[in-house]
Each structure stands twice: as C-alpha cells, then as structure tokens.
Design a protein around this motif. Structure first.
Motif, PDB file in Angstrom:
ATOM      1  N   ALA A 167       0.826  -1.207   0.000  1.00  0.00           N
ATOM      2  CA  ALA A 167       0.000   0.000   0.000  1.00  0.00           C
ATOM      3  C   ALA A 167       0.862   1.261   0.000  1.00  0.00           C
ATOM      4  N   ASP A 168       0.326   2.333  -0.572  1.00  0.00           N
ATOM      5  CA  ASP A 168       1.005   3.627  -0.586  1.00  0.00           C
ATOM      6  C   ASP A 168       0.453   4.474   0.554  1.00  0.00           C
ATOM      7  N   LEU A 169       1.257   4.605   1.622  1.00  0.00           N
ATOM      8  CA  LEU A 169       0.876   5.398   2.787  1.00  0.00           C
ATOM      9  C   LEU A 169       1.815   6.598   2.945  1.00  0.00           C
ATOM     10  N   SER A 170       2.333   7.091   1.855  1.00  0.00           N
ATOM     11  CA  SER A 170       3.248   8.229   1.937  1.00  0.00           C
ATOM     12  C   SER A 170       2.509   9.452   2.469  1.00  0.00           C
ATOM     13  N   ASN A 171       3.162  10.156   3.386  1.00  0.00           N
ATOM     14  CA  ASN A 171       2.615  11.361   4.022  1.00  0.00           C
ATOM     15  C   ASN A 171       1.305  11.103   4.769  1.00  0.00           C
ATOM     16  N   VAL A 172       1.048   9.834   5.122  1.00  0.00           N
ATOM     17  CA  VAL A 172      -0.186   9.513   5.839  1.00  0.00           C
ATOM     18  C   VAL A 172      -0.108   9.998   7.284  1.00  0.00           C
ATOM     19  N   HIS A 173      -1.265  10.256   7.875  1.00  0.00           N
ATOM     20  CA  HIS A 173      -1.356  10.743   9.256  1.00  0.00           C
ATOM     21  C   HIS A 173      -1.871   9.591  10.112  1.00  0.00           C
ATOM     22  N   LEU A 174      -0.953   8.905  10.846  1.00  0.00           N
ATOM     23  CA  LEU A 174      -1.309   7.744  11.656  1.00  0.00           C
ATOM     24  C   LEU A 174      -1.104   7.995  13.149  1.00  0.00           C
ATOM     25  N   VAL A 175      -1.141   9.236  13.557  1.00  0.00           N
ATOM     26  CA  VAL A 175      -0.912   9.574  14.963  1.00  0.00           C
ATOM     27  C   VAL A 175      -1.954   8.884  15.849  1.00  0.00           C
ATOM     28  N   GLY A 176      -1.454   8.090  16.811  1.00  0.00           N
ATOM     29  CA  GLY A 176      -2.331   7.423  17.755  1.00  0.00           C
ATOM     30  C   GLY A 176      -3.124   6.264  17.182  1.00  0.00           C
ATOM     31  N   ALA A 177      -2.826   5.868  15.953  1.00  0.00           N
ATOM     32  CA  ALA A 177      -3.554   4.759  15.326  1.00  0.00           C
ATOM     33  C   ALA A 177      -3.046   3.418  15.844  1.00  0.00           C
ATOM     34  N   SER A 178      -3.891   2.394  15.731  1.00  0.00           N
ATOM     35  CA  SER A 178      -3.495   1.037  16.112  1.00  0.00           C
ATOM     36  C   SER A 178      -3.359   0.188  14.850  1.00  0.00           C
ATOM     37  N   LEU A 179      -2.154  -0.371  14.659  1.00  0.00           N
ATOM     38  CA  LEU A 179      -1.896  -1.270  13.535  1.00  0.00           C
ATOM     39  C   LEU A 179      -1.324  -2.586  14.050  1.00  0.00           C
ATOM     40  N   ARG A 180      -1.770  -2.994  15.198  1.00  0.00           N
ATOM     41  CA  ARG A 180      -1.269  -4.235  15.802  1.00  0.00           C
ATOM     42  C   ARG A 180      -1.496  -5.420  14.870  1.00  0.00           C
ATOM     43  N   GLU A 181      -0.436  -6.185  14.688  1.00  0.00           N
ATOM     44  CA  GLU A 181      -0.488  -7.417  13.897  1.00  0.00           C
ATOM     45  C   GLU A 181      -0.974  -7.189  12.467  1.00  0.00           C
ATOM     46  N   SER A 182      -0.814  -5.957  11.969  1.00  0.00           N
ATOM     47  CA  SER A 182      -1.172  -5.675  10.584  1.00  0.00           C
ATOM     48  C   SER A 182      -0.040  -6.114   9.661  1.00  0.00           C
ATOM     49  N   ASN A 183      -0.335  -6.252   8.371  1.00  0.00           N
ATOM     50  CA  ASN A 183       0.668  -6.669   7.392  1.00  0.00           C
ATOM     51  C   ASN A 183       0.984  -5.507   6.470  1.00  0.00           C
ATOM     52  N   LEU A 184       2.175  -4.919   6.664  1.00  0.00           N
ATOM     53  CA  LEU A 184       2.629  -3.774   5.880  1.00  0.00           C
ATOM     54  C   LEU A 184       3.822  -4.161   5.000  1.00  0.00           C
ATOM     55  N   PHE A 185       3.883  -5.410   4.601  1.00  0.00           N
ATOM     56  CA  PHE A 185       4.997  -5.885   3.792  1.00  0.00           C
ATOM     57  C   PHE A 185       5.118  -5.036   2.522  1.00  0.00           C
ATOM     58  N   GLY A 186       6.314  -4.442   2.346  1.00  0.00           N
ATOM     59  CA  GLY A 186       6.572  -3.662   1.144  1.00  0.00           C
ATOM     60  C   GLY A 186       5.787  -2.371   1.028  1.00  0.00           C
ATOM     61  N   ALA A 187       5.128  -1.935   2.096  1.00  0.00           N
ATOM     62  CA  ALA A 187       4.337  -0.701   2.041  1.00  0.00           C
ATOM     63  C   ALA A 187       5.239   0.529   2.001  1.00  0.00           C
ATOM     64  N   ILE A 188       4.732   1.614   1.420  1.00  0.00           N
ATOM     65  CA  ILE A 188       5.471   2.874   1.324  1.00  0.00           C
ATOM     66  C   ILE A 188       4.926   3.837   2.371  1.00  0.00           C
ATOM     67  N   LEU A 189       5.786   4.233   3.315  1.00  0.00           N
ATOM     68  CA  LEU A 189       5.396   5.159   4.378  1.00  0.00           C
ATOM     69  C   LEU A 189       6.345   6.351   4.437  1.00  0.00           C
ATOM     70  N   THR A 190       6.820   6.787   3.293  1.00  0.00           N
ATOM     71  CA  THR A 190       7.719   7.931   3.226  1.00  0.00           C
ATOM     72  C   THR A 190       7.067   9.163   3.848  1.00  0.00           C
ATOM     73  N   ASP A 191       7.803   9.826   4.742  1.00  0.00           N
ATOM     74  CA  ASP A 191       7.343  11.068   5.385  1.00  0.00           C
ATOM     75  C   ASP A 191       6.042  10.883   6.179  1.00  0.00           C
ATOM     76  N   ALA A 192       5.717   9.657   6.540  1.00  0.00           N
ATOM     77  CA  ALA A 192       4.490   9.402   7.298  1.00  0.00           C
ATOM     78  C   ALA A 192       4.608   9.878   8.740  1.00  0.00           C
ATOM     79  N   LEU A 193       3.491  10.289   9.312  1.00  0.00           N
ATOM     80  CA  LEU A 193       3.434  10.664  10.732  1.00  0.00           C
ATOM     81  C   LEU A 193       2.866   9.472  11.491  1.00  0.00           C
ATOM     82  N   ILE A 194       3.743   8.774  12.237  1.00  0.00           N
ATOM     83  CA  ILE A 194       3.356   7.546  12.933  1.00  0.00           C
ATOM     84  C   ILE A 194       3.536   7.743  14.438  1.00  0.00           C
ATOM     85  N   ILE A 195       3.445   8.987  14.880  1.00  0.00           N
ATOM     86  CA  ILE A 195       3.674   9.356  16.275  1.00  0.00           C
ATOM     87  C   ILE A 195       2.698   8.625  17.201  1.00  0.00           C
ATOM     88  N   SER A 196       3.263   7.943  18.209  1.00  0.00           N
ATOM     89  CA  SER A 196       2.487   7.236  19.240  1.00  0.00           C
ATOM     90  C   SER A 196       1.561   6.165  18.679  1.00  0.00           C
TER      91      SER A 196
END
Length: 245
Positions: A121-150
């Motif tokens: 998946a393309d998650l570039s510049n995505v806003h994931l602050v405070g999100a839950s991705l427990r046990e998710s599958n992000l194999f090969g995903a693009i998270l360039t410049d993503a906000l993954i704070i907390s």
C-alpha cells in the motif's frame, strides 16, 4: 481500464440501507437486503461519515477526499482502492483488505487497523498519529514522510517497508518484523523496539534517542551515523550501580 461508475448520494443511501438490513439478518435463515458491492465505483468526495460498511466489497473504488470519519470498515475489501486525502479519523478498519491501496495523505488519526492487510500500500505522508496497527501486514508498504507518532504497531509485519524520513516518535514497534525495512532519516525517538526484528534494516542517519532496543535483532543492519542507545535494562542496571557507589 474501465471507467469508474459514479454513485450519487441518493443511490448510496439505498445501498447503505440494504447493507444495514443484510448485516442485521446475515446470520439468519432468510437474510434480507444485500451486502454492499461498491467495487469499481467513483465515491470521491462522498459523505460516508459514520457509515457501517463492514464486509462490504469496495475493491478498486475511488474514495479520494471522501469523509469516512468514524466509519466501520471491518473486514471490508478495499484492495486497490484510492483513498488519497480521505478522512478516516477514528475509523474501524480491523482486518480490512487494503492490499496495494492508495492512502497517500489520508488522515487515519486514532483509526483501528488491527490485523489489516496493507501489503504494497502507498501510505506516503499519511497521518497515523495514535492509530493502532497491531499485527497488521505492511509488507513492502510505502510510508515515506508518514506521521506515525504514538502509533501501536506491535507484532506488525513490516519487512521491506519504506519509512524514509517517517516520524515514529513514541511508537510501539515491539516484536514487529522490520527485516530489510528502510528507516533512513526516520525519527525513532522513544520508540519501543523490544524484541523487534531489525535485521538488515537501513537506519542510516535515524534518530534513536531514548529508544528501547532491548532484545532487538540488529544483525546486518546499516547503523551508519546512528548512536545506539543502551537498553532500558542496562540503563537501570547502571543507575543501580551508581547508587551503590
């Protein structure tokens, strides 16, 4: 590629009402309504705030800039869908299929993506602050410049993912698999890397200040220009020894 079918707000209401009846009766001997099939539709800018689309088929749909805040998308099929700049604040996407979906610049603050499939998946510049991705599958995903704070990514599969310059301040990556992941220039301050697999990860120039790497696998990782923090256990042991002197 076939042209996407535009769905009006009125048509959408009919589909949602039918889907609601199906959800309420799907386990009965005579289910009513029908599971929503919005695959290949144009839903850009649509108002779906709070919509219940659990199990719906939305594969390949265009949901760019739609309002899906607080919506229920558990187990929905969103593979190859376009969710660029979509409002998904507080949405429930547990176990959703988002394989190769476009989520660039989407707002997923406080969203629940536990067990979601985000392979490629393309998650570039995505806003994931405070999100839950427990046990998710992000194999090969693009998270360039993503906000993954907390964000909580405990146990996530992230091998081969691309997190260049991502801000992961205070994120929980405990027991996640980041084999071969690109973390060049990423902010990893106060990240929980306990028992995380970081083998062959590229962490060149990353900021690991305050990170907990106790039990992490750093075999073959590129740590050029990185100050390796002491594990929390070693820090506690050091403080105890200092007090004893």
């Amino acid at each position: 590629m076939s042209e996407l079918k535009r769905v009006t707000q009125e048509e959408l209401k009919v589909i949602l009402d039918s889907h609601k009846r199906w959800l309420e009766t799907r386990c009965s001997l005579a289910p009513e309504g029908a599971c929503a099939d919005l695959s290949g539709t144009d839903l850009s800018h649509a108002n779906l705030k709070g919509a219940d689309l659990r199990f719906a088929n939305i594969q390949g749909a265009n949901l760019s800039m739609a309002d899906l805040q607080s919506s229920k998308l558990n187990y929905a099929n969103l593979a190859y869908a376009n969710l660029e700049r979509t409002d998904l604040i507080g949405a429930d996407l547990c176990h959703a299929n988002l394989i190769e979906a476009i989520l660039a610049r989407a707002d997923l603050r406080e969203a629940d993506l536990k067990g979601a499939k985000l392979v490629g998946a393309d998650l570039s510049n995505v806003h994931l602050v405070g999100a839950s991705l427990r046990e998710s599958n992000l194999f090969g995903a693009i998270l360039t410049d993503a906000l993954i704070i907390s964000a909580n990514l405990q146990g996530a599969e992230m091998s081969g993912a691309y997190l260049k310059n991502a801000d992961c301040y205070g994120a929980n990556l405990q027991e996640a698999n980041l084999t071969g992941t690109i973390l060049k220039g990423a902010v990893l301050t106060d990240v929980n890397f306990k028992r995380t697999n970081l083998s062959h990860a590229v962490m060149r120039g990353a900021d690991l200040q305050g990170a907990d790497i106790e039990g992490a696998n750093l075999f073959g990782a590129d740590l050029s220009g990185v100050d390796i923090p002491k594990s929390k256990k070693k820090q506690r042991d050091g403080k105890r020894r200092a007090k004893a002197l």
